[in-house]
Write an enzyme that holds these catalytic residues in place. Structure first.
Site, PDB file in Angstrom:
ATOM      1  N   GLU A 139       0.840  -1.204   0.000  1.00  0.00           N
ATOM      2  CA  GLU A 139       0.000   0.000   0.000  1.00  0.00           C
ATOM      3  C   GLU A 139       0.873   1.252   0.000  1.00  0.00           C
ATOM      4  O   GLU A 139       0.578   2.237  -0.688  1.00  0.00           O
ATOM      5  CB  GLU A 139      -0.872   0.014   1.246  1.00  0.00           C
ATOM      6  N   ASP A 159     -10.736  -9.349   4.677  1.00  0.00           N
ATOM      7  CA  ASP A 159     -11.024 -10.717   5.113  1.00  0.00           C
ATOM      8  C   ASP A 159     -12.055 -10.664   6.225  1.00  0.00           C
ATOM      9  O   ASP A 159     -12.338  -9.606   6.782  1.00  0.00           O
ATOM     10  CB  ASP A 159      -9.737 -11.400   5.600  1.00  0.00           C
TER      11      ASP A 159
HETATM   12  N1  ADE Z   1      -5.665  -6.764   9.020  1.00  0.00           N
HETATM   13  C1  ADE Z   1      -6.337  -7.294   7.982  1.00  0.00           C
HETATM   14  N2  ADE Z   1      -7.050  -8.372   8.364  1.00  0.00           N
HETATM   15  C2  ADE Z   1      -6.797  -8.523   9.686  1.00  0.00           C
HETATM   16  C3  ADE Z   1      -7.212  -9.456  10.649  1.00  0.00           C
HETATM   17  N3  ADE Z   1      -8.020 -10.460  10.315  1.00  0.00           N
HETATM   18  N4  ADE Z   1      -6.753  -9.324  11.917  1.00  0.00           N
HETATM   19  C4  ADE Z   1      -5.918  -8.304  12.243  1.00  0.00           C
HETATM   20  N5  ADE Z   1      -5.489  -7.399  11.370  1.00  0.00           N
HETATM   21  C5  ADE Z   1      -5.933  -7.497  10.099  1.00  0.00           C
END
Ligand code: ADE
Length: 260
Positions: free
Chosen positions: A16, A223
């Protein structure tokens, strides 16, 4: 009051940061200084004076980078841009969360202080700057209607982006990548209003609170933070998150009416 102080842009992951640095280089000369093992790039992004730094991941790294932006560059505000896991079930991959408040979910000094409270501050939820966040949210809404449709269909399909939406509210941070059903369920139980989970903004909120510097947080959901979170992270960063942050920051930084 319009300030000429630069905007600090703090990004946890290299993909990024590199994409935003490339945009800064398109916008004129940049200078890079290495302080405390991290690079700070000064220059312009979409016409605004900015200082960009790759904080790296986690609360200490983010706090250190935020202090560097404040002490070395006298930034007028800090914007934290990154990805996050969805905390609420209504927050889907490809959605965007603008933080109203940020909390450190792994901070627990009970019984001396209440759970989540940063000792001796009396604060557990640090507030983002309302005016900057409002401008950021407007930039996100414009992005969703104007720019998102141009994201190629195969990328939308690859990452199962349905109808990306903006959410505004609580973002929680801790020094864990949350990647399991039980872990995310426990966080949902304990902090039912949490929208997104990541590893930095709670610390940035604390530093900005200490120094009286406004901050704002923009997180793109990569996610679902559970066992089903099968995401090709580098691919998501390159194909989706970089596209989002490019166009949202373009809209945000070129808005005529934001102030520091
Ligand atoms: N950054 C992106 N996804 C994450 C997650 N599942 N837990 C902690 N930081 C994150």
């Amino acid at each position: 009051m319009t300030s000429t102080r630069p905007f600090g842009i703090l990004v946890p992951l290299a993909e990024e940061a590199e994409a935003l640095f490339a945009l800064m280089q398109e916008d004129g000369a940049t200078k890079t200084h290495r302080i405390g093992g991290r690079d700070y790039h000064t220059g312009h992004l979409f016409g605004r004076p900015c200082v960009l730094t790759l904080s790296r991941v986690g609360k200490v790294a983010a706090a250190t980078a935020a202090v560097g932006l404040i002490h070395e560059y006298a930034v007028g505000a800090i914007l934290n841009v990154g990805v996050a896991g969805g905390a609420a079930t209504s927050v889907k991959v490809g959605d965007i969360v603008v933080g109203e408040t940020m909390l450190q979910h792994d901070l627990d000094a009970r019984p001396i202080f209440p759970r989540y409270e940063v000792p001796l501050t009396g604060v557990s939820r640090f507030s983002a700057d309302a005016a900057i966040s409002e401008n950021l949210s407007q930039a996100v809404l414009d992005f969703l209607t104007e720019d998102l449709p141009a994201l190629p269909a195969e990328i939308r399909d690859q990452f199962a982006l349905a109808s990306p939406r903006l959410h505004q509210g609580l973002i929680i941070s801790g020094d864990q990548f949350v990647n399991g059903h039980d872990a995310v369920a426990a966080l949902r139980h304990d902090l039912p209003d949490a929208l997104a989970i990541e590893m930095e903004s709670g610390a940035i909120g604390q530093v900005c609170h200490d120094y009286g510097i406004p901050c704002a947080v923009l997180r793109i959901i990569s996610d679902s933070a559970d066992d089903n979170a099968h995401v090709d992270f580098p691919a998501f960063l390159r194909a989706v998150a970089s596209y989002y942050s490019h166009h949202i920051l373009r809209r945000f930084l070129t808005r005529a009416d934001w102030t520091l």
